[in-house]
Design a protein around this motif. Structure first.
Motif, PDB file in Angstrom:
ATOM      1  N   VAL A  28       0.852  -1.183   0.000  1.00 61.39           N
ATOM      2  CA  VAL A  28       0.000   0.000   0.000  1.00 61.39           C
ATOM      3  C   VAL A  28       0.890   1.236   0.000  1.00 61.39           C
ATOM      4  CG1 VAL A  28      -1.777   1.249   1.283  1.00 61.39           C
ATOM      5  CG2 VAL A  28      -1.744  -1.227   1.321  1.00 61.39           C
ATOM      6  N   LYS A  29       0.489   2.235  -0.761  1.00 57.63           N
ATOM      7  CA  LYS A  29       1.209   3.494  -0.748  1.00 57.63           C
ATOM      8  C   LYS A  29       0.684   4.328   0.419  1.00 57.63           C
ATOM      9  CE  LYS A  29       3.358   6.133  -4.258  1.00 57.63           C
ATOM     10  NZ  LYS A  29       3.406   6.454  -5.665  1.00 57.63           N
ATOM     11  N   PHE A 104      13.512   1.646  -0.887  1.00 60.92           N
ATOM     12  CA  PHE A 104      12.379   1.070  -1.603  1.00 60.92           C
ATOM     13  C   PHE A 104      11.678   2.158  -2.400  1.00 60.92           C
ATOM     14  CE2 PHE A 104       7.897   0.025  -2.000  1.00 60.92           C
ATOM     15  CZ  PHE A 104       7.984  -1.205  -2.616  1.00 60.92           C
ATOM     16  N   GLU A 105      11.410   1.875  -3.670  1.00 57.50           N
ATOM     17  CA  GLU A 105      10.640   2.781  -4.518  1.00 57.50           C
ATOM     18  C   GLU A 105       9.413   2.033  -5.008  1.00 57.50           C
ATOM     19  OE1 GLU A 105      12.833   4.561  -7.646  1.00 57.50           O
ATOM     20  OE2 GLU A 105      14.455   5.203  -6.335  1.00 57.50           O
ATOM     21  N   TYR A 106       8.277   2.678  -4.939  1.00 59.47           N
ATOM     22  CA  TYR A 106       7.042   2.049  -5.385  1.00 59.47           C
ATOM     23  C   TYR A 106       7.072   1.887  -6.896  1.00 59.47           C
ATOM     24  CZ  TYR A 106       5.135   2.467  -0.782  1.00 59.47           C
ATOM     25  OH  TYR A 106       4.922   2.314   0.564  1.00 59.47           O
ATOM     26  N   PRO A 107       6.574   0.786  -7.407  1.00 61.51           N
ATOM     27  CA  PRO A 107       6.610   0.566  -8.858  1.00 61.51           C
ATOM     28  C   PRO A 107       5.713   1.565  -9.590  1.00 61.51           C
ATOM     29  CG  PRO A 107       5.372  -1.159  -7.757  1.00 61.51           C
ATOM     30  CD  PRO A 107       5.979  -0.327  -6.678  1.00 61.51           C
ATOM     31  N   LYS A 108       6.137   1.918 -10.780  1.00 57.87           N
ATOM     32  CA  LYS A 108       5.373   2.846 -11.608  1.00 57.87           C
ATOM     33  C   LYS A 108       4.376   2.024 -12.420  1.00 57.87           C
ATOM     34  CE  LYS A 108       6.016   6.484 -14.986  1.00 57.87           C
ATOM     35  NZ  LYS A 108       6.970   7.189 -15.825  1.00 57.87           N
ATOM     36  N   LEU A 109       3.106   2.129 -12.067  1.00 61.62           N
ATOM     37  CA  LEU A 109       2.083   1.303 -12.697  1.00 61.62           C
ATOM     38  C   LEU A 109       1.416   1.976 -13.881  1.00 61.62           C
ATOM     39  CD1 LEU A 109       0.354  -0.109  -9.511  1.00 61.62           C
ATOM     40  CD2 LEU A 109       2.058  -1.204 -10.935  1.00 61.62           C
ATOM     41  N   PHE A 110       1.334   3.287 -13.859  1.00 64.79           N
ATOM     42  CA  PHE A 110       0.625   4.004 -14.901  1.00 64.79           C
ATOM     43  C   PHE A 110       1.591   4.884 -15.672  1.00 64.79           C
ATOM     44  CE2 PHE A 110      -2.275   3.372 -11.329  1.00 64.79           C
ATOM     45  CZ  PHE A 110      -3.204   2.553 -11.946  1.00 64.79           C
TER      46      PHE A 110
END
Length: 150
Positions: A28-29, A104-110
């Motif tokens: 979760v972000k 940690f970097e959140y993945p780029k989904l869009f």
């Protein structure tokens, strides 16, 4: 620990056993800005801090320095049709701290709007080229229907 029942013995070899835990975790972000080595998860209510740490270390090979958990109460709302008061399920959040050297970097989904427009323009140009080629091949066959092509 799993609550599923598995047969202890099967005739023949090999004796295959698969452990399927009832646990789950969802990345979760967070709403607020956090340090780059802290990751926010929504997890199963039955999971303890030790379960979360083992889950990440054993399954995903992620080194974990610390785990903190928080349980938030579900919202109360009124049913539109009947007027009942309904309470949503409680949610357990886990804040996992990674070692200091990890980030940690959140993945780029869009994709960005510009990138999407560029891709759309490329696919439109490709479709136009294909259609022009089709018209060039079939310009002498005006009496044949379009679905019947070579």
């Amino acid at each position: 620990m799993s609550t599923r029942w598995y047969p202890l013995y099967q005739r023949g070899n090999p004796q295959l056993r698969v452990f399927l835990p009832n646990f789950w975790m969802k990345l979760v972000k967070p709403h607020l800005k956090q340090l780059p080595n802290i990751v926010h998860f929504q997890c199963s209510m039955e999971m303890t801090k030790h379960d979360i740490k083992n889950y990440l270390e054993k399954i995903y090979n992620v080194p974990v320095a610390d785990v903190r958990t928080k349980i938030t109460m579900g919202k109360f709302r009124r049913d539109v049709g009947k007027g009942y008061i309904i309470k949503d399920d409680d949610i357990k959040y886990a804040y996992v701290t990674l070692p200091k050297d990890m980030k940690f970097e959140y993945p780029k989904l869009f994709v960005d709007q510009k990138e999407a427009e560029d891709e759309d323009a490329k696919s439109l140009d490709e479709a136009k080229k294909t259609f022009k080629g089709y018209l060039e091949r079939n310009k002498d066959r005006s009496d044949v229907p379009s679905w019947f092509s070579i």
